[in-house]
Motif scaffolding. Structure first.
Motif, PDB file in Angstrom:
ATOM      1  N   THR A   1      27.382  55.513  33.126  1.00 39.86           N
ATOM      2  CA  THR A   1      26.770  56.644  33.815  1.00 39.86           C
ATOM      3  C   THR A   1      27.541  57.920  33.493  1.00 39.86           C
ATOM      4  O   THR A   1      28.760  57.886  33.310  1.00 39.86           O
ATOM      5  CB  THR A   1      26.787  56.395  35.342  1.00 39.86           C
ATOM      6  OG1 THR A   1      26.172  55.126  35.608  1.00 39.86           O
ATOM      7  CG2 THR A   1      26.022  57.471  36.094  1.00 39.86           C
ATOM      8  N   ASN A   2      26.830  59.029  33.451  1.00 48.19           N
ATOM      9  CA  ASN A   2      27.451  60.316  33.133  1.00 48.19           C
ATOM     10  C   ASN A   2      28.651  60.614  34.037  1.00 48.19           C
ATOM     11  O   ASN A   2      28.625  60.314  35.237  1.00 48.19           O
ATOM     12  CB  ASN A   2      26.434  61.448  33.281  1.00 48.19           C
ATOM     13  CG  ASN A   2      25.349  61.381  32.217  1.00 48.19           C
ATOM     14  OD1 ASN A   2      25.446  60.623  31.255  1.00 48.19           O
ATOM     15  ND2 ASN A   2      24.309  62.181  32.382  1.00 48.19           N
ATOM     16  N   ASP A   3      29.683  61.210  33.437  1.00 51.83           N
ATOM     17  CA  ASP A   3      30.857  61.724  34.151  1.00 51.83           C
ATOM     18  C   ASP A   3      31.761  60.639  34.734  1.00 51.83           C
ATOM     19  O   ASP A   3      32.684  60.949  35.495  1.00 51.83           O
ATOM     20  CB  ASP A   3      30.445  62.694  35.270  1.00 51.83           C
ATOM     21  CG  ASP A   3      29.637  63.865  34.736  1.00 51.83           C
ATOM     22  OD1 ASP A   3      29.981  64.369  33.645  1.00 51.83           O
ATOM     23  OD2 ASP A   3      28.662  64.269  35.391  1.00 51.83           O
ATOM     24  N   LYS A   4      31.521  59.390  34.383  1.00 51.00           N
ATOM     25  CA  LYS A   4      32.392  58.317  34.881  1.00 51.00           C
ATOM     26  C   LYS A   4      33.382  57.883  33.807  1.00 51.00           C
ATOM     27  O   LYS A   4      33.284  58.271  32.646  1.00 51.00           O
ATOM     28  CB  LYS A   4      31.548  57.151  35.383  1.00 51.00           C
ATOM     29  CG  LYS A   4      30.711  57.529  36.609  1.00 51.00           C
ATOM     30  CD  LYS A   4      30.221  56.328  37.374  1.00 51.00           C
ATOM     31  CE  LYS A   4      29.551  56.770  38.685  1.00 51.00           C
ATOM     32  NZ  LYS A   4      29.102  55.619  39.490  1.00 51.00           N
TER      33      LYS A   4
ATOM     34  N   ALA B   1      25.900  57.098  27.721  1.00 53.02           N
ATOM     35  CA  ALA B   1      26.048  58.129  28.762  1.00 53.02           C
ATOM     36  C   ALA B   1      27.119  59.144  28.368  1.00 53.02           C
ATOM     37  O   ALA B   1      27.974  58.863  27.526  1.00 53.02           O
ATOM     38  CB  ALA B   1      26.408  57.480  30.098  1.00 53.02           C
ATOM     39  N   SER B   2      27.080  60.295  28.998  1.00 48.71           N
ATOM     40  CA  SER B   2      28.091  61.328  28.770  1.00 48.71           C
ATOM     41  C   SER B   2      29.287  61.039  29.670  1.00 48.71           C
ATOM     42  O   SER B   2      29.539  61.721  30.665  1.00 48.71           O
ATOM     43  CB  SER B   2      27.510  62.713  29.084  1.00 48.71           C
ATOM     44  OG  SER B   2      28.476  63.706  28.836  1.00 48.71           O
ATOM     45  N   CYS B   3      30.010  60.004  29.302  1.00 47.36           N
ATOM     46  CA  CYS B   3      31.136  59.518  30.100  1.00 47.36           C
ATOM     47  C   CYS B   3      32.399  59.518  29.248  1.00 47.36           C
ATOM     48  O   CYS B   3      32.383  59.958  28.100  1.00 47.36           O
ATOM     49  CB  CYS B   3      30.838  58.108  30.603  1.00 47.36           C
ATOM     50  SG  CYS B   3      30.490  56.934  29.257  1.00 47.36           S
ATOM     51  N   LYS B   4      33.489  59.026  29.808  1.00 47.88           N
ATOM     52  CA  LYS B   4      34.747  58.907  29.073  1.00 47.88           C
ATOM     53  C   LYS B   4      35.117  57.432  28.933  1.00 47.88           C
ATOM     54  O   LYS B   4      34.861  56.631  29.842  1.00 47.88           O
ATOM     55  CB  LYS B   4      35.863  59.663  29.799  1.00 47.88           C
ATOM     56  CG  LYS B   4      35.677  61.173  29.793  1.00 47.88           C
ATOM     57  CD  LYS B   4      36.880  61.879  30.419  1.00 47.88           C
ATOM     58  CE  LYS B   4      36.706  63.391  30.351  1.00 47.88           C
ATOM     59  NZ  LYS B   4      37.869  64.120  30.921  1.00 47.88           N
TER      60      LYS B   4
ATOM     61  N   ARG C   1      36.084  62.840  24.944  1.00 47.11           N
ATOM     62  CA  ARG C   1      35.473  61.756  25.736  1.00 47.11           C
ATOM     63  C   ARG C   1      36.123  60.396  25.437  1.00 47.11           C
ATOM     64  O   ARG C   1      35.779  59.393  26.065  1.00 47.11           O
ATOM     65  CB  ARG C   1      33.968  61.670  25.462  1.00 47.11           C
ATOM     66  CG  ARG C   1      33.196  62.861  25.994  1.00 47.11           C
ATOM     67  CD  ARG C   1      31.767  62.478  26.352  1.00 47.11           C
ATOM     68  NE  ARG C   1      30.951  62.174  25.192  1.00 47.11           N
ATOM     69  CZ  ARG C   1      30.183  61.085  25.086  1.00 47.11           C
ATOM     70  NH1 ARG C   1      30.149  60.186  26.057  1.00 47.11           N
ATOM     71  NH2 ARG C   1      29.459  60.885  24.008  1.00 47.11           N
TER      72      ARG C   1
END
Length: 292
Positions: free
Chosen positions: A21-24, A44-47, A71
């Motif tokens: 999930t994004n940002d997680k 997702a845009s996560c790290k 990321r």
């Protein structure tokens, strides 16, 4: 990106369970060639924090750094130091972690690493080249009874006592220094099952050299306070000793109110995946979620 040398097992199932999930923040505890990491970062845009004790994986990590920039982080340490790694990165909680246990195709296929008997090479078997004890040291230093117990307990080898006796007899003439010499020292013929007669002995020595069972147990026990609410632990294991540790840990934690098993039954590969990647045939995926 370079073509990956190692095919991540149960990849679709892992991504479905992990649900990036994004940002997680997620951890790939056995980075290897980055198969799971790549799928998570593209989902997702996560790290993602990639961890691997094998120094040879840094070349893959460097490619990821140039592609995914801030990321992605890579740490060349053993995953059992997960708490230290996260602390050094100033990360207090993670949202998911994936372990792909055992030896990788890259390690098996490189005869210089000594993991496989399919080609001759130095008898090393260290995933982390800085470890003090190699397979050569272990196989030439253990007493016969110690060797027999190790091969039986970590390899499930029924003929462990005969094999240990043969190895000790062989090394009295010359030190065992290569994979082909160990195969010769084992000195038994193929028997009823379909495995090569050296398979279980090689497995046992590899697990012992790398402290594999102790490391997964240490890492799992450190995870509960490091998981954010909703955080997920995914583990792909390949033999019963690994799976037994994971199953017990998940069962004990899920008995508590703030953890639940995601899959009540173990997830195994579909026939299509096994056909395309025979290594996947013994894989088992278990997953656990922290509720609060």
């Amino acid at each position: 990106m370079e073509k990956l040398d190692h095919i991540p097992v149960l990849l679709n199932e892992v991504i479905e369970v992990l649900n990036p999930t994004n940002d997680k923040i997620y951890v790939d505890a056995t980075f290897g060639a980055g198969g799971y990491t790549k799928a998570i970062l593209e989902k997702a845009s996560c790290k993602v924090i990639g961890i691997d004790c094998d120094q040879s994986t840094e070349v893959y990590a460097n490619n990821f750094k140039s592609t995914f920039e801030d990321r992605f982080n890579f740490i060349n340490k053993n995953f059992q130091k997960i708490d230290i790694i996260l602390n050094e990165l100033n990360i207090s909680k993670i949202d998911g972690i994936i372990f792909d246990l055992g030896v990788s195709s890259m390690q098996l296929d490189n005869r210089e690493r000594g993991f496989s008997f399919s080609g001759d090479g130095p008898l090393d078997m260290r995933m982390d080249s800085s470890l003090p004890t190699s397979a050569t040291h272990l196989i030439n230093s253990l007493y016969e009874e110690e060797l027999a117990n190790l091969i039986y307990e970590l390899g499930g080898e029924r003929k462990s006592r005969i094999i240990a006796k043969n190895i000790v007899k062989f090394r009295q003439k010359e030190k065992i220094k290569s994979t082909s010499e160990l195969v010769e020292a084992i000195g038994i013929k193929r028997y009823s099952d379909k495995l090569h007669f050296a398979t279980k002995t090689f497995q046992a020595i590899r697990i012992a050299v790398n402290n594999e069972l102790e490391n997964i147990e240490l890492a799992l026990n450190k995870l509960p306070p490091l998981l954010a609410p909703g955080g997920i632990i995914c583990v792909v294991s390949f033999h019963s000793l690994e799976d037994r540790i994971v199953k017990k840990f998940f069962t004990d934690l899920s008995a508590k109110e703030n953890f639940e098993k995601i899959n009540k039954k173990v997830i195994t590969p579909l026939y299509k995946e096994i056909r395309n990647n025979p290594r996947a045939r013994s894989a088992k995926l278990r997953a656990l979620r922290k509720i609060v």
